[in-house]
Design a protein around this motif. Structure first.
Motif, PDB file in Angstrom:
ATOM      1  N   ALA A 422     -19.529 -83.424  -9.511  1.00 61.36           N
ATOM      2  CA  ALA A 422     -19.487 -84.849  -9.841  1.00 61.36           C
ATOM      3  C   ALA A 422     -18.832 -85.078 -11.198  1.00 61.36           C
ATOM      4  N   LEU A 423     -19.126 -84.243 -12.184  1.00 61.06           N
ATOM      5  CA  LEU A 423     -18.481 -84.363 -13.492  1.00 61.06           C
ATOM      6  C   LEU A 423     -16.974 -84.161 -13.385  1.00 61.06           C
ATOM      7  N   ASN A 424     -16.553 -83.258 -12.520  1.00 63.52           N
ATOM      8  CA  ASN A 424     -15.114 -83.057 -12.321  1.00 63.52           C
ATOM      9  C   ASN A 424     -14.473 -84.295 -11.694  1.00 63.52           C
ATOM     10  N   VAL A 425     -15.204 -84.972 -10.802  1.00 60.14           N
ATOM     11  CA  VAL A 425     -14.676 -86.207 -10.215  1.00 60.14           C
ATOM     12  C   VAL A 425     -14.557 -87.295 -11.280  1.00 60.14           C
ATOM     13  N   LEU A 426     -15.557 -87.398 -12.163  1.00 58.46           N
ATOM     14  CA  LEU A 426     -15.465 -88.363 -13.255  1.00 58.46           C
ATOM     15  C   LEU A 426     -14.255 -88.074 -14.138  1.00 58.46           C
ATOM     16  N   HIS A 427     -14.003 -86.799 -14.399  1.00 63.34           N
ATOM     17  CA  HIS A 427     -12.840 -86.430 -15.206  1.00 63.34           C
ATOM     18  C   HIS A 427     -11.551 -86.830 -14.519  1.00 63.34           C
ATOM     19  N   ARG A 428     -11.539 -86.740 -13.209  1.00 62.43           N
ATOM     20  CA  ARG A 428     -10.315 -86.993 -12.449  1.00 62.43           C
ATOM     21  C   ARG A 428     -10.079 -88.479 -12.188  1.00 62.43           C
ATOM     22  N   LEU A 429     -11.148 -89.252 -11.947  1.00 58.94           N
ATOM     23  CA  LEU A 429     -10.961 -90.613 -11.448  1.00 58.94           C
ATOM     24  C   LEU A 429     -11.573 -91.704 -12.314  1.00 58.94           C
ATOM     25  N   ASP A 430     -12.554 -91.393 -13.157  1.00 55.99           N
ATOM     26  CA  ASP A 430     -13.251 -92.434 -13.905  1.00 55.99           C
ATOM     27  C   ASP A 430     -12.471 -92.788 -15.175  1.00 55.99           C
ATOM     28  N   SER A 431     -12.532 -94.054 -15.566  1.00 53.65           N
ATOM     29  CA  SER A 431     -11.831 -94.496 -16.772  1.00 53.65           C
ATOM     30  C   SER A 431     -12.760 -95.134 -17.793  1.00 53.65           C
ATOM     31  N   SER A 432     -14.053 -95.110 -17.551  1.00 54.91           N
ATOM     32  CA  SER A 432     -15.025 -95.697 -18.474  1.00 54.91           C
ATOM     33  C   SER A 432     -15.434 -94.654 -19.497  1.00 54.91           C
ATOM     34  N   ALA A 433     -14.889 -94.753 -20.707  1.00 60.77           N
ATOM     35  CA  ALA A 433     -15.112 -93.720 -21.713  1.00 60.77           C
ATOM     36  C   ALA A 433     -16.576 -93.647 -22.137  1.00 60.77           C
ATOM     37  N   ASP A 434     -17.226 -94.795 -22.377  1.00 64.65           N
ATOM     38  CA  ASP A 434     -18.602 -94.782 -22.893  1.00 64.65           C
ATOM     39  C   ASP A 434     -19.569 -94.173 -21.891  1.00 64.65           C
ATOM     40  N   ASP A 435     -19.500 -94.640 -20.637  1.00 65.32           N
ATOM     41  CA  ASP A 435     -20.417 -94.113 -19.628  1.00 65.32           C
ATOM     42  C   ASP A 435     -20.200 -92.628 -19.394  1.00 65.32           C
ATOM     43  N   CYS A 436     -18.948 -92.218 -19.302  1.00 62.38           N
ATOM     44  CA  CYS A 436     -18.648 -90.814 -18.997  1.00 62.38           C
ATOM     45  C   CYS A 436     -19.091 -89.881 -20.125  1.00 62.38           C
ATOM     46  N   THR A 437     -18.806 -90.260 -21.364  1.00 62.76           N
ATOM     47  CA  THR A 437     -19.189 -89.373 -22.472  1.00 62.76           C
ATOM     48  C   THR A 437     -20.703 -89.274 -22.604  1.00 62.76           C
ATOM     49  N   THR A 438     -21.431 -90.362 -22.319  1.00 68.10           N
ATOM     50  CA  THR A 438     -22.897 -90.303 -22.366  1.00 68.10           C
ATOM     51  C   THR A 438     -23.434 -89.340 -21.316  1.00 68.10           C
ATOM     52  N   ILE A 439     -22.896 -89.439 -20.100  1.00 69.58           N
ATOM     53  CA  ILE A 439     -23.310 -88.527 -19.026  1.00 69.58           C
ATOM     54  C   ILE A 439     -22.943 -87.088 -19.391  1.00 69.58           C
ATOM     55  N   ALA A 440     -21.752 -86.896 -19.953  1.00 67.97           N
ATOM     56  CA  ALA A 440     -21.283 -85.549 -20.281  1.00 67.97           C
ATOM     57  C   ALA A 440     -22.095 -84.914 -21.398  1.00 67.97           C
ATOM     58  N   GLU A 441     -22.471 -85.687 -22.398  1.00 68.91           N
ATOM     59  CA  GLU A 441     -23.275 -85.131 -23.489  1.00 68.91           C
ATOM     60  C   GLU A 441     -24.634 -84.648 -22.984  1.00 68.91           C
ATOM     61  N   ALA A 442     -25.189 -85.350 -22.003  1.00 60.97           N
ATOM     62  CA  ALA A 442     -26.429 -84.883 -21.388  1.00 60.97           C
ATOM     63  C   ALA A 442     -26.192 -83.571 -20.631  1.00 60.97           C
ATOM     64  N   GLY A 443     -25.010 -83.459 -20.033  1.00 65.25           N
ATOM     65  CA  GLY A 443     -24.680 -82.223 -19.313  1.00 65.25           C
ATOM     66  C   GLY A 443     -24.530 -81.033 -20.231  1.00 65.25           C
ATOM     67  N   ILE A 444     -24.019 -81.245 -21.460  1.00 55.77           N
ATOM     68  CA  ILE A 444     -23.870 -80.146 -22.419  1.00 55.77           C
ATOM     69  C   ILE A 444     -25.221 -79.509 -22.720  1.00 55.77           C
ATOM     70  N   GLY A 445     -26.254 -80.325 -22.757  1.00 58.07           N
ATOM     71  CA  GLY A 445     -27.583 -79.790 -23.070  1.00 58.07           C
ATOM     72  C   GLY A 445     -28.351 -79.296 -21.878  1.00 58.07           C
ATOM     73  N   SER A 446     -27.717 -79.228 -20.714  1.00 55.79           N
ATOM     74  CA  SER A 446     -28.431 -78.813 -19.507  1.00 55.79           C
ATOM     75  C   SER A 446     -28.759 -77.324 -19.472  1.00 55.79           C
TER      76      SER A 446
END
Length: 822
Positions: A422-446
């Motif tokens: 799903a994160l790879n799909v966000l990287h490929r298709l999503d354009s919302s910087a704020d939402d994506c970076t918030t989700i990604a920062e949570a993923g870094i701490g997983s």
């Protein structure tokens, strides 16, 4: 009489254009053939007029005639020497011939000297050694072979001082014979020389090396053979490797060949398949493998069972550091076998590697679309993780608008596999910087490496600066892919930490982690990683990784680097040692072309101390006394004694011989250069004399021409004459258009930042730096460029066109404002 398959093969080699193959075939026929057809073919060669071929053919004819019971022709005179009397002497004639040779050696005809050497090898003794040695020293052709064989027979210790020169001969058969002799004295050093010979890219050298590979233990030769099979395209070399593998039938070799066939191009795969079939037949006939399992088609399921996991592990390393047609073959194999769960798992790992992520994602997306998961659109929540991943991969921009909230939810809460997809799909298709970076920062701490790598890519896309506080997490991760991404970011903020992380990855036991580190090397200045790379090469056991490390080192050629590679002894893997040897040869060629060989002709200087070597098997020792006095041990500047003996101290060691060969090549180039200048001067003098003669004739003819013009009332042609060619003006224009920007040097690797001018359909790229246009060739990937985009380029400028454009070979290219994007 019907010829044997071996004789038929040798007859075919008699037509080879490679001289060493032709001579070797003649020598082999002399040993094994007893066919009249062989005599017929050899008699034609004996009349060819080629001194080398004539000698070996005549020698073979006499041996085959003796085998067939044919009497040689009688000698012409009892006191003279002739070829037949020397090659097939009567027992009672031997003393007389020996007396003639020893009493009047200066009267021996030059064309009979090699034949005399053959005779002395059978009937001579140690007193004949000086005559044989003197001829070896002055011969630089295959005619030295009979002298070497004779000298080794009558006085082996007399051959030792000549070995260094013979091991560096330009004739591959002479080098092989010298290696065979050295094997009896120093097997380890002989093995090193064999590796150097097989490392040569000249097919004749490799064929000669393969002809004596049987003399060495097969386990030590096996890795060299498979290294050659991966890169060589010469049919004769491939056939020679196959002969060695078939002569040492092992099930493991058949399975390794099957792995090479799958990732080779079509032509190479055909040659390897022929060897594979022969090896399977021998395995079944010898009972090593049951005949039912030895069939080629039965080996494939066995390979998938026993070798697939190891093959995929190696492929993960190879594809990350390989380019060109071989990588394309690997990608094609992955696409063809993607239905296997093990292959899809490998692609999942490759999709997280910066060097292979795009390729892996494309294959996985194609696989997902091919599965026709249309039913998933009605309710993806009820399906398995594999189905969800496939659904995410095949989403296009239009479909993503419908499933955006579900995809983001999966990126926050799903299992690690689905979350990474799903994160790879966000990287490929999503354009919302704020939402994506918030989700990604949570993923870094997983704590899940796959999720962390995908999350890091997503943050890097929208706001790379937000990764800076996370660098300790990235650089401290146990996952090599995450550390590689951390190195790319740390290099802009903390170079020291990036170098430490790089060193840690290069020292990792897992080849995949080291391959990830190699993909980061091009980001560092060469001088900052040279020492680390040389240290890594010392223990590296994977040839693909070693080759990529050497590519980085050779981007900054120097005599200092050549000296360091000379003293690099990699014993971890024979194929790595061969790769290092090839790099030395390539580096020396570059140094010669760039004119950096000021010290290339200097021999390797051994450390101070006694030059001692032991003739194992002969019970002899030679020692040069120390200048400090008899019995005193030399000491270093710290007062410690030197080691008793090192490999480099031996006059026949690989570094010493390599240095002598380089000195010869450098001297030959200097001689050719001086001859060119001399011929140019001679041509200039000739032109001067011609000019004087023409001017004199013109002056003599001028009065007559003047009288003719006056007498006939002739007038001068009023039409304007074409301006005479003035080379100085041409030079001025050329100089004006070929100025090189400050800070750049031709034929030296440079890194600059410029603006894109044009991307051409043929793959070349034009960009401007300091108002000068550069044309980049061999650009691996051209990113999407908009307008006058700034690009950071590492290049090797090597040619200036007439319009002033500088042609350069591209080493690396990044869009400046998107340097961290994949």
């Amino acid at each position: 009489m019907t010829e044997t398959p071996q004789e038929q093969n040798l007859f075919a080699q008699l037509g080879s254009e490679k001289r060493s193959v032709l001579v070797s075939a003649i020598v082999q026929l002399a040993k094994v053939s007893s066919s009249p057809q062989a005599l017929f073919r050899l008699r034609k060669l004996a009349e060819s007029g080629d001194r080398e071929v004539t000698f070996f053919a005549a020698q073979a004819i006499v041996k085959i005639q003796a085998r067939l019971g044919q009497l040689p022709e009688a000698t012409s005179a009892p006191t003279s020497l002739d070829r037949t009397a020397l090659l097939a002497p009567l027992k009672e004639e031997v003393p007389r011939i020996l007396a003639v040779i020893r009493q009047t050696p200066e009267q021996i005809p030059e064309d009979l000297e090699p034949v005399v050497a053959v005779f002395l090898g059978k009937h001579g003794n140690e007193t004949d050694a000086p005559w044989l040695a003197s001829h070896i020293e002055k011969l630089d052709s295959n005619l030295a072979l009979p002298f070497m064989e004779a000298l080794e027979t009558v006085s082996p210790k007399a051959l030792l001082p000549l070995l260094a020169a013979l091991l560096g001969s330009v004739q591959p058969l002479v080098r092989c014979r010298a290696i065979s002799s050295l094997r009896r004295i120093d097997p380890d050093e002989a093995e090193a020389h064999l590796s150097e010979l097989l490392a040569s890219r000249r097919p004749e050298d490799r064929l000669a090396g393969l002809s004596i590979a049987f003399l060495f233990p097969f386990p030590k030769v096996r890795e060299l053979i498979f290294a050659i099979l991966q890169e060589d395209r010469d049919p004769e070399v491939i056939k020679g490797c196959g002969t060695i593998l078939v002569s040492n039938p092992e099930k493991e070799n058949a399975l390794r060949l099957l792995g090479l066939i799958d990732t080779a191009d079509k032509a190479q795969a055909g040659r390897l398949s022929e060897i594979f079939r022969d090896l399977c037949r021998i395995l079944g006939a010898a009972g090593i493998v049951p005949e039912a399992e030895a069939r080629p088609e039965a080996m494939i399921p066995l390979w998938r069972k026993d070798r697939l996991k190891r093959f995929l592990t190696d492929l993960e390393v190879q594809i990350a550091v390989t380019t060109g047609p071989r990588r394309e073959s690997m990608e094609a194999w992955l696409g063809k076998n993607i239905q296997l769960p093990e292959v899809r798992a490998l692609l999942e790992r490759l999709s997280l590697n910066p060097a292979t992520d795009e390729m892996a994602r494309n294959l996985l997306q194609k696989w997902a679309k091919d599965q026709q998961l249309a039913a998933l659109a009605s309710g993806p929540g009820q399906y398995s993780d594999e189905d969800k991943c496939q659904f995410l991969r095949k989403l296009d921009p239009q479909q993503y608008k419908t499933w955006i909230e579900w995809a983001r939810q999966q990126a926050r809460e799903a299992s690690p596999t689905v979350r990474a997809a799903a994160l790879n799909v966000l990287h490929r298709l999503d354009s919302s910087a704020d939402d994506c970076t918030t989700i990604a920062e949570a993923g870094i701490g997983s704590g899940e490496p796959a999720v962390q790598v995908a999350a890091a890519r997503l943050i890097e896309k929208f706001d790379p600066k937000r990764l800076t506080p996370l660098l300790p997490t990235l650089l401290g991760s146990q996952d090599g892919r995450l550390r590689a991404r951390g190195i790319r970011i740390a290099l802009q903020h903390d170079e020291k930490a990036a170098l430490q992380a790089l060193e840690s990855m290069l020292g990792a036991p897992e080849p995949a982690i080291r391959a990830n580190a190699v993909s980061c090397l091009f980001l560092f200045p060469v001088e900052k990683v040279t020492a680390l790379l040389l240290k890594t090469l010392q223990k590296e056991d994977h040839s693909a990784i070693a080759r990529q490390i050497l590519v980085v080192l050779l981007s900054n050629p120097s005599m200092e680097l050549l000296d360091k590679l000379d003293h690099l002894h990699s014993r971890s893997n024979p194929s790595v040692a061969m790769t290092v040897a090839q790099a030395r040869m390539d580096l020396f060629d570059i140094i010669l072309k760039l004119g950096l060989d000021g010290e290339a002709k200097l021999p390797v200087k051994p450390p101070p101390g006694p030059k001692a070597f032991i003739l194992r098997g002969l019970g002899q020792s030679s020692t040069t006394p120390s200048p400090s006095g008899a019995g005193s041990e030399p000491e270093t500047h710290e007062g410690k004694p030197f080691p008793a003996q090192k490999s480099d101290d031996k006059p026949y060691s690989v570094p010493q011989v390599r240095s002598a060969m380089r000195s010869r090549l450098s001297a030959e180039q200097q001689k050719a250069s001086s001859e060119t200048k001399s011929s140019g001067a001679t041509f200039g003098n000739l032109n001067a004399w011609v000019l004087v003669a023409v001017v004199t004739a013109s002056l003599a003819f001028m009065p007559t021409l003047f009288l003719q013009l006056v007498g006939t009332g002739g007038s001068v042609d009023p039409r304007p004459k074409a301006e005479a060619f003035d080379p100085r003006k041409e030079d001025q224009e050329t100089i004006h258009h070929t100025e090189v920007p400050a800070g750049l040097r031709m034929n030296r690797m440079s890194r600059v930042t410029g603006k894109v001018k044009e991307v051409r359909p043929d793959g070349t790229l034009l960009f401007v730096f300091q108002e000068k246009t550069f044309m980049l060739e061999r650009v691996a990937t051209v990113p999407l460029l908009v307008g006058n985009e700034d690009v950071d380029v590492e290049m090797l400028p090597y040619q200036i066109l007439k319009d002033g454009t500088i042609v350069a070979e591209c080493g690396d290219l990044h869009v400046k404002k998107m340097m961290n994007d994949e």
